[in-house]
Design a protein around this motif. Sequence first.
Motif, mmCIF file in Angstrom:
data_model
loop_
_atom_site.group_PDB
_atom_site.id
_atom_site.type_symbol
_atom_site.label_atom_id
_atom_site.label_comp_id
_atom_site.label_asym_id
_atom_site.label_seq_id
_atom_site.Cartn_x
_atom_site.Cartn_y
_atom_site.Cartn_z
ATOM 1 N N THR A 68 0.847 -1.176 0.000
ATOM 2 C CA THR A 68 0.000 0.000 0.000
ATOM 3 C C THR A 68 0.885 1.229 0.000
ATOM 4 N N THR A 69 0.327 2.391 0.287
ATOM 5 C CA THR A 69 1.045 3.651 0.098
ATOM 6 C C THR A 69 2.356 3.722 0.873
ATOM 7 N N SER A 126 -5.703 -1.193 1.421
ATOM 8 C CA SER A 126 -6.469 0.018 1.159
ATOM 9 C C SER A 126 -5.523 1.206 1.204
ATOM 10 N N GLY A 128 -6.525 4.001 2.148
ATOM 11 C CA GLY A 128 -6.963 4.813 3.273
ATOM 12 C C GLY A 128 -8.373 4.480 3.691
ATOM 13 N N SER A 129 -8.532 3.750 4.805
ATOM 14 C CA SER A 129 -9.848 3.419 5.334
ATOM 15 C C SER A 129 -9.701 2.926 6.766
ATOM 16 N N THR A 130 -10.812 2.736 7.444
ATOM 17 C CA THR A 130 -10.810 2.221 8.807
ATOM 18 C C THR A 130 -11.029 0.710 8.796
ATOM 19 N N THR A 151 -0.033 -1.087 9.079
ATOM 20 C CA THR A 151 -0.827 0.129 8.994
ATOM 21 C C THR A 151 0.081 1.343 8.933
ATOM 22 N N SER A 199 -8.467 6.310 10.058
ATOM 23 C CA SER A 199 -8.432 6.043 8.622
ATOM 24 C C SER A 199 -7.027 6.294 8.095
ATOM 25 N N ASP A 200 -6.406 5.247 7.578
ATOM 26 C CA ASP A 200 -5.054 5.353 7.026
ATOM 27 C C ASP A 200 -4.857 4.196 6.061
ATOM 28 N N ASP A 201 -3.717 4.166 5.380
ATOM 29 C CA ASP A 201 -3.465 3.054 4.479
ATOM 30 C C ASP A 201 -3.086 1.812 5.277
#
Length: 253
Positions: A68-69, A126, A128-130, A151, A199-201
Amino acid sequence: MAFSLANENNTGESTANPMNGAITPGASGTNTQLIVVYVITNAPRSGLDAAPTLGGDSMSQAGTVESTTEGAIEMWYLIDTFTSDGRSLAISVPNNSSRTMSLLASSWLLPAGKVAVFDDDNQASSAGSTNPTVLVDFGLAPSIVISGLFTGAASVNGLTAGRVLLGKYDTGNEGQAHQYILNTKDNSNIAMNWVFSTSDDWATIGGSFREITGGGGGGDLVSMDTVAFADMVLVNGVSISNITSINGVLTGN
């Protein structure tokens, strides 16, 4: 119940090559054991980076790298009969790409006369999400599902495991954790979820393993996936008459 937890740990971050860690197996040196290692990096390792080793033996990968990011995660495992006299086994992960890396490890002991087999895996990410979640299939019970999480959140104080927490760790600007659940139901799937309002990647991989009857304790493996060896001709294309052991357990040939 199968799969009793022996130990778990986290190395903290490093850019060393190789990245070294350790895990202590269960108390028995005769029962089959499962060891799972999550490799967590600030970016995917390059193609120059080989498989991790555990006690000098190459580990098998569940799934592929999930990125992810801000980071990436890999899941590796080894099933064997480890001689355990209180000493730990060295984990070595090639890091030619000089990634910032951390290792999550857990070791599991099976009952005498039982062996473990890898069942299935799944992964998700993701930008960015919870509430990170991945669905993992498993076959015949008893089985275990283990999942690891990267995370990009700066703090994991509010992170809660949806199953049984093995450990969660802050690593500066990111965080990581792993969890598990023991299953008694056949042929189903389970959500390996994390309750996290931030909410984060994130990136997560889960894998399932099941117990089958085998030799253990120096005996002979008489069946695999409930099929008797006497009724089998080939295993992965190899004549059963030429196979003397699987994961260190004698087949009786």
